[in-house]
Design a protein around this motif. Structure first.
Motif, PDB file in Angstrom:
ATOM      1  N   TRP A 114      16.185 -20.757 -56.274  1.00 52.05           N
ATOM      2  CA  TRP A 114      17.220 -20.105 -54.501  1.00 52.05           C
ATOM      3  C   TRP A 114      15.356 -18.990 -54.117  1.00 52.05           C
ATOM      4  CZ3 TRP A 114      20.658 -21.033 -52.324  1.00 52.05           C
ATOM      5  CH2 TRP A 114      21.807 -22.319 -52.721  1.00 52.05           C
ATOM      6  N   SER A 144      26.272 -20.659 -36.554  1.00 53.64           N
ATOM      7  CA  SER A 144      27.270 -20.137 -37.485  1.00 53.64           C
ATOM      8  C   SER A 144      28.445 -21.676 -38.221  1.00 53.64           C
ATOM      9  CB  SER A 144      28.337 -19.216 -36.354  1.00 53.64           C
ATOM     10  OG  SER A 144      27.503 -18.267 -35.222  1.00 53.64           O
ATOM     11  N   LEU A 198      26.023 -23.109 -40.914  1.00 60.52           N
ATOM     12  CA  LEU A 198      25.453 -22.022 -41.087  1.00 60.52           C
ATOM     13  C   LEU A 198      26.635 -22.093 -43.228  1.00 60.52           C
ATOM     14  CD1 LEU A 198      23.928 -19.985 -43.228  1.00 60.52           C
ATOM     15  CD2 LEU A 198      24.605 -18.633 -41.575  1.00 60.52           C
ATOM     16  N   ALA A 199      28.344 -21.451 -41.952  1.00 56.69           N
ATOM     17  CA  ALA A 199      29.477 -21.080 -42.580  1.00 56.69           C
ATOM     18  C   ALA A 199      29.310 -22.464 -43.249  1.00 56.69           C
ATOM     19  CB  ALA A 199      30.281 -21.270 -41.279  1.00 56.69           C
ATOM     20  N   SER A 227      27.439 -24.769 -44.220  1.00 58.56           N
ATOM     21  CA  SER A 227      26.594 -25.150 -45.164  1.00 58.56           C
ATOM     22  C   SER A 227      27.235 -24.025 -46.289  1.00 58.56           C
ATOM     23  CB  SER A 227      25.256 -25.113 -45.490  1.00 58.56           C
ATOM     24  OG  SER A 227      25.192 -23.373 -44.143  1.00 58.56           O
ATOM     25  N   THR A 228      26.948 -23.114 -46.339  1.00 60.25           N
ATOM     26  CA  THR A 228      27.650 -22.013 -47.832  1.00 60.25           C
ATOM     27  C   THR A 228      28.645 -22.343 -48.414  1.00 60.25           C
ATOM     28  OG1 THR A 228      26.194 -20.621 -46.180  1.00 60.25           O
ATOM     29  CG2 THR A 228      27.259 -19.641 -48.225  1.00 60.25           C
ATOM     30  N   ILE A 229      30.000 -22.580 -47.921  1.00 60.68           N
ATOM     31  CA  ILE A 229      30.910 -22.914 -48.584  1.00 60.68           C
ATOM     32  C   ILE A 229      30.524 -24.328 -49.281  1.00 60.68           C
ATOM     33  CG2 ILE A 229      33.538 -23.976 -48.436  1.00 60.68           C
ATOM     34  CD1 ILE A 229      33.197 -21.809 -46.043  1.00 60.68           C
ATOM     35  N   ILE A 236      27.812 -25.294 -50.592  1.00 63.44           N
ATOM     36  CA  ILE A 236      26.264 -24.823 -51.681  1.00 63.44           C
ATOM     37  C   ILE A 236      27.592 -23.952 -53.043  1.00 63.44           C
ATOM     38  CG2 ILE A 236      24.419 -23.338 -52.288  1.00 63.44           C
ATOM     39  CD1 ILE A 236      23.895 -24.391 -49.524  1.00 63.44           C
ATOM     40  N   ALA A 237      27.726 -23.181 -52.615  1.00 68.54           N
ATOM     41  CA  ALA A 237      29.020 -22.331 -53.638  1.00 68.54           C
ATOM     42  C   ALA A 237      30.037 -23.358 -54.490  1.00 68.54           C
ATOM     43  CB  ALA A 237      30.327 -21.652 -52.599  1.00 68.54           C
ATOM     44  N   SER A 273      25.989 -30.401 -49.512  1.00 65.71           N
ATOM     45  CA  SER A 273      25.528 -28.994 -48.416  1.00 65.71           C
ATOM     46  C   SER A 273      23.997 -28.909 -48.508  1.00 65.71           C
ATOM     47  CB  SER A 273      26.085 -28.649 -50.212  1.00 65.71           C
ATOM     48  OG  SER A 273      25.098 -28.414 -51.494  1.00 65.71           O
ATOM     49  N   PHE A 291      22.919 -27.563 -44.650  1.00 71.09           N
ATOM     50  CA  PHE A 291      21.997 -26.758 -44.548  1.00 71.09           C
ATOM     51  C   PHE A 291      20.216 -26.842 -44.273  1.00 71.09           C
ATOM     52  CE2 PHE A 291      19.275 -23.660 -47.208  1.00 71.09           C
ATOM     53  CZ  PHE A 291      19.747 -22.201 -46.954  1.00 71.09           C
TER      54      PHE A 291
END
Lengths: 46, 223
Positions: A18, B13, B16-17, B19-21, B23-24, B200, B204
């Motif tokens: 990270w 956008s 990014l959205a 890949s963020t979801i 990765i979480a 993911s 990203f």
């Protein structure tokens, strides 16, 4: 040789992942912001 | 959305959205959903981001390879920008693989590094792309694009050597496991978490390549 602490190694590995991603992403984001500000200044001067 | 700039911002956008979801969800899968592996225990949870980052890094170097060939044959600036963006993002993922692998190795095998085909060939790949990044930073302005394209091709050619290096020695003589080759992921939860994490990180990676490309385009004054 003492055995390594598994949970600490796991923590350090994910910390490293990270930190690398955050540094790279922050550097790119700040460059984009700076360059876009500069290019909009040039455009408004034109 | 007809404006190319607003379409590009929308794609960025969305990537990014997404890949963020993902990765979480991957982090949830790695730390909650997947059970402890029997032999290695909790440290095996590095595996998912380690392999996912390795896949993303190989895809980046594949892009470097094709962009470098297209640049050398056409000398179009856009291919140089793609080559540079994919090379830097690939190097970042390569560094993640190297560091997470070293820490995993220390915990699982009680050694930081050993001179065996997979580890050495991957270190060589990392060093080639370290050279690529330094060349782009300090190279001679008129020649740096062609030089880095050649270095990029050399680096990309190293990828199949890294992948197949594991077959050079018998499994018993190597520390690095042949997980996928031996169908080592018996519990379906391991495979599901690996697919999710890899997907993911690939999405990203495309977001990062596009962002780096945007920086380069702005830097060269081409909007």
């Amino acid at each position: 040789m003492p055995q390594p602490d598994t949970y600490m190694e796991l923590f350090y590995a994910y910390l490293a992942v990270w930190v690398i991603i955050a540094v790279f992403l922050m550097s790119l984001s700040s460059k984009v912001t700076r360059l876009e500000k500069r290019s909009s200044k040039f455009t408004s001067n034109d | 959305m007809d404006n190319p700039q607003s379409r590009s911002t929308f794609i960025d956008s969305a990537l990014l959205a997404l890949s963020t979801i993902l990765i979480a969800l991957s982090l949830y899968a790695v730390f909650v959903y997947v059970p402890n592996e029997l032999t290695m225990g909790a440290i095996q949870r590095i595996f998912y981001f380690h392999v996912g980052s390795a896949t993303a890094c190989y895809i980046s170097f594949g892009i470097v390879f094709f962009a470098a060939i297209l640049f050398l044959s056409s000398r179009k600036e856009v291919y140089d920008m793609v080559l540079l963006s994919a090379g830097e993002v690939g190097f970042m993922f390569c560094s993640i693989v190297l560091i997470s692998g070293i820490l995993w190795g220390h915990s699982a095998w009680n050694t930081w590094f050993r001179f065996e085909p997979r580890l050495v060939s991957f270190l060589v790949l990392w060093l080639i792309f370290l050279g690529f990044v330094l060349l782009r930073k300090f190279g001679e302005p008129g020649k740096v694009a062609a030089h880095s394209a050649i270095l990029g091709i050399l680096g990309a050619i190293t990828v199949p050597i890294v992948v197949y290096s594991i077959k050079l020695l018998p499994a018993a003589a190597q520390l690095h496991p042949q997980v996928l080759e031996n169908r080592g992921l018996r519990d379906p939860k391991f495979t599901q978490a690996l697919i999710l994490t890899t997907l993911s990180l690939i999405i990203f990676q495309f977001f990062l390549i596009r962002l780096r490309f945007r920086v380069e385009r702005l830097n060269r004054g081409d909007h």
